[in-house]
Design a protein around this motif. Structure first.
Motif, PDB file in Angstrom:
ATOM      1  N   GLU A  72      38.425  86.464  -1.828  1.00  0.00           N
ATOM      2  CA  GLU A  72      39.210  85.500  -0.904  1.00  0.00           C
ATOM      3  C   GLU A  72      37.866  84.343  -0.555  1.00  0.00           C
ATOM      4  OE1 GLU A  72      39.149  88.692  -0.704  1.00  0.00           O
ATOM      5  OE2 GLU A  72      41.129  89.304  -0.163  1.00  0.00           O
ATOM      6  N   HIS A  89      42.181  88.508   5.613  1.00  0.00           N
ATOM      7  CA  HIS A  89      42.208  88.808   4.293  1.00  0.00           C
ATOM      8  C   HIS A  89      41.356  87.693   3.409  1.00  0.00           C
ATOM      9  CE1 HIS A  89      45.447  85.991   5.711  1.00  0.00           C
ATOM     10  NE2 HIS A  89      45.427  85.471   4.221  1.00  0.00           N
ATOM     11  N   GLN A 100      35.888  89.037   4.367  1.00  0.00           N
ATOM     12  CA  GLN A 100      35.612  90.131   5.249  1.00  0.00           C
ATOM     13  C   GLN A 100      34.036  90.351   5.129  1.00  0.00           C
ATOM     14  OE1 GLN A 100      37.773  90.957   1.929  1.00  0.00           O
ATOM     15  NE2 GLN A 100      39.268  89.783   3.060  1.00  0.00           N
ATOM     16  N   ARG A 127      48.541  85.136   2.650  1.00  0.00           N
ATOM     17  CA  ARG A 127      49.222  86.504   3.033  1.00  0.00           C
ATOM     18  C   ARG A 127      50.600  86.416   2.644  1.00  0.00           C
ATOM     19  NH1 ARG A 127      48.259  89.295   9.070  1.00  0.00           N
ATOM     20  NH2 ARG A 127      50.210  88.839   9.169  1.00  0.00           N
TER      21      ARG A 127
END
Length: 494
Positions: free
Chosen positions: A24, A50, A53, A270
Motif C-alpha cells: 500500500e 490498509h 502498516q 478499501r
C-alpha cells in the motif's frame, strides 16, 4: 513541539509472507476546528490502516503549540491509548499512516513531518511519490538545506521554507509548481488546514464534514468510521484552505484531463470506499465479471484468494454461473512480528495466513481468483496448497492485466526485472505457479469494468502505466541508474 524519543531499534519489521502483494501507499487525514481533533484523527487513521502498516503519526495544534506523536507500528499500537491522545490537545490535527516507498523505515521518516518556518509551524502528510524528489533534494542540499529525513516529502517543507513569496498560500503553491509525480497532501499551520491534489488526480483525496468541521482524508471509509458527511472529492490540481474565515479553493494549474490511479480500484482502496464517484466494491465485482467473460474455463467452484480477491470472485461467479466457495480460509490473527527461525518454517509462511478448506475443493475443478500477480511466489504456494487439499484442476485467473512496468507514484513494485509478467511468457508463468491454466483480464476489459468502452491510447482516463508503460508525468529521477531501486523498496521474496 513535543516529540517522542527514537525507539526504532525496538520495532522489528514484519517479515514478508506475501511475495505477490503490492504494498500500500500511505493514508492521510486532517480536521480543522473540532475539540476532539486528535481522537477523531486517530479513528480516521484506523480506517486507513490498509494504506500503510509500518508507521503512524499525528500532529495537533492547540492554538499556541504544535504537539506530535509518531511511532513505528500500527495505529492501534499507539493511538488507542488515552494518555497518547491527551498529549495531542487542540482543535486541528493531521495524521498519516505509512508504508515507505522512499526512505527507510525509521522514526525520523514517519509523518506528518514538521518544521518551524519564519511564519510559524508547518506539518505535512503526503500520500504519493515525487518523481523529481531526488533531483530537488540534491539542489536544496547544494544550496544549504539540512535534511532531517530521507523521504521525498521533506522536499516540500524546504521548498515552502525557501520561497520568497509573502503569503503562505503563495509559498505553498510555488512549492507545488516545482514538484512532479503524484501527491495528495494534508498540511497544518498555526492558522490553516490545507489540502492539495496533484494536477492529474493520481492519488485520491476527499472532503468531509463533522459537526461543522471540515475533514480531508484519502478515502471515504475514513469519514464513515467517524460518522462524517462526505461532501466531494478534492479536484485534481486543487489546493483547498480552511481557516477561521471558512474555505478557499485555489486552482493554480492549467486544466488537464484527470488520470487517477487505476490500482485504487483494483487493489488499494478499501472495498467500502467510494473513489471518484465509483463504489470500489461494485467496480471489483465488475472486473470479475469481465474476467469471466474473457477467460472462463469449465469448473465446479470459484475460489477467491482472500481477502483482496473476494469481490472479483463474486463477480466472476455471477457472470459464469459457477458457484462461489470459500476454498481458502484466511487467518486474520497472524502476529506482525512473528519470528521465523529456520528456512523450513519460513517456507510454511503462506500457511500461517491461508489454509485450504478441503471440504469445498476436494475432487473439484477450481478457478482461483486474485486481484494481481507480481512475483508469483505466493500464487505458486497457493496452487500447491489447493492440489494438496485434493483439487482435481486448478485454474488461476487474475482480475487485472499483467504488471509489466514498475510504478513510481507511491506503489511499491519491484523494478522491471522483478515483475514476473515482464520477464516471462504466459505459458512460462503458468508453468512456474503450477496451474492448469492462467489468464488475466485485458486492459480494455479493465476499462469496460470501469464503465468505459475501452482504453483510448491517445487519451487514457486512468494512470495504467503498470500495464501499458504509459507514464502520465515526467520521470525526472528515473534517468539515474539507481533511482528505480531507491523508489522501489519491496523486500525480496524469500
Amino acid at each position: 513541539m513535543q516529540s517522542p524519543s527514537d525507539d526504532a531499534s525496538t520495532t522489528m519489521r514484519n517479515p514478508d509472507l506475501d511475495g505477490d502483494m503490492l504494498r500500500e501507499k500511505c493514508g492521510v487525514f486532517g480536521i480543522y476546528g473540532h475539540p476532539d481533533a486528535a481522537a477523531i484523527t486517530a479513528l480516521g487513521l484506523h480506517a486507513l490502516q490498509h494504506r500503510g502498516q509500518e508507521a503512524a503519526g499525528i500532529v495537533a495544534f492547540d492554538g499556541k503549540r504544535f504537539h506530535s506523536e509518531r511511532r513505528l507500528g500500527l495505529v492501534g499500537d499507539t493511538f488507542s491509548r488515552r494518555e497518547v491522545i491527551e498529549r495531542l490537545p487542540g482543535t486541528a490535527a493531521v495524521g498519516h499512516t505509512r508504508y515507505s516507498t522512499t526512505g527507510e523505515t525509521i522514526l525520523r521518516n514517519v509523518q506528518p513531518l514538521f518544521a518551524e518556518l519564519n511564519a510559524g509551524g508547518f506539518a505535512v502528510a503526503h500520500n504519493g511519490n515525487l518523481t523529481n524528489g531526488l533531483t530537488l533534494r540534491r539542489e536544496l542540499v547544494k544550496n544549504g538545506a539540512m535534511m532531517q529525513s530521507t523521504t521525498d516529502t521533506e522536499v516540500i517543507l524546504h521548498l515552502v521554507a525557501h520561497s520568497k513569496r509573502n503569503r503562505f498560500i503563495d509559498r505553498y503553491i510555488e512549492a507545488l509548481r516545482a514538484i512532479e509525480g503524484a501527491y495528495a497532501l494534508v498540511s497544518l499551520t498555526n492558522k490553516k488546514l490545507v489540502g492539495a491534489r496533484d494536477p492529474l488526480g493520481i492519488r485520491p483525496l476527499v472532503l468531509g464534514e463533522l459537526d461543522g468541521s471540515p475533514i480531508l482524508a484519502s478515502e471515504t471509509c475514513a469519514l464513515d468510521i467517524i460518522g462524517a458527511k462526505y461532501i466531494r472529492d478534492i479536484e485534481p490540481g486543487e489546493v483547498i484552505v480552511f481557516d477561521e474565515n471558512g474555505a478557499q479553493s485555489h486552482k493554480p494549474f492549467a486544466p488537464q484531463a484527470p488520470r487517477p490511479c487505476i490500482f485504487e480500484y483494483i487493489y488499494f482502496a478499501r472495498p467500502d470506499s467510494i473513489v471518484g464517484g465509483r463504489s470500489v466494491y461494485d467496480t471489483r465485482k465488475a472486473m470479475g465479471e469481465q474476467l469471466a467473460r474473457e477467460t472462463h474455463v469449465e469448473a465446479d467452484v470459484i475460489v477467491p484468494v482472500p481477502d483482496s480477491g473476494v469481490p472479483a470472485a463474486i463477480g466472476y461467479s455471477r457472470a459464469s454461473g459457477v458457484p462461489f466457495e470459500l476454498g481458502i480460509i484466511r487467518n486474520h490473527y497472524v502476529g506482525r512480528t512473528f519470528i521465523q527461525p529456520t528456512q523450513s518454517v519460513r517456507e510454511l509462511g503462506v500457511r500461517m495466513k491461508h489454509s485450504a478448506n478441503r471440504a469445498a475443493i476436494e475432487g473439484k475443478r477450481i478457478v482461483l481468483i486474485d486481484d494481481s500477480l507480481v512475483r508469483g511466489t505466493t500464487s505458486k504456494k497457493i496452487v500447491k496448497m489447493m492440489r494438496d487439499a485434493g483439487a482435481r484442476e486448478v485454474h488461476f485467473r487474475i482480475a487485472s492485466p499483467p504488471i509489466t512496468h514498475p510504478d513510481y507514484y507511491g506503489i511499491d513494485t519491484p523494478d522491471r526485472a522483478g515483475l514476473l509478467a515482464a520477464t516471462h511468457t504466459l505459458e512460462e508463468m503458468r508453468d512456474l505457479i503450477g496451474a492448469d491454466s492462467l489468464a488475466f483480464v485485458s486492459v480494455d476489459g479493465i476499462y469496460r469494468a470501469m464503465g468505459e468502452p475501452g482504453r483510448d491510447p491517445a487519451h487514457p482516463k486512468f494512470a495504467d502505466h503498470c500495464f501499458t508503460g504509459d507514464y502520465p508525468t515526467p520521470l525526472t529521477d528515473m534517468s539515474e541508474i539507481d533511482a528505480p531501486r531507491q523508489l522501489s523498496l519491496l523486500a525480496e521474496a524469500s
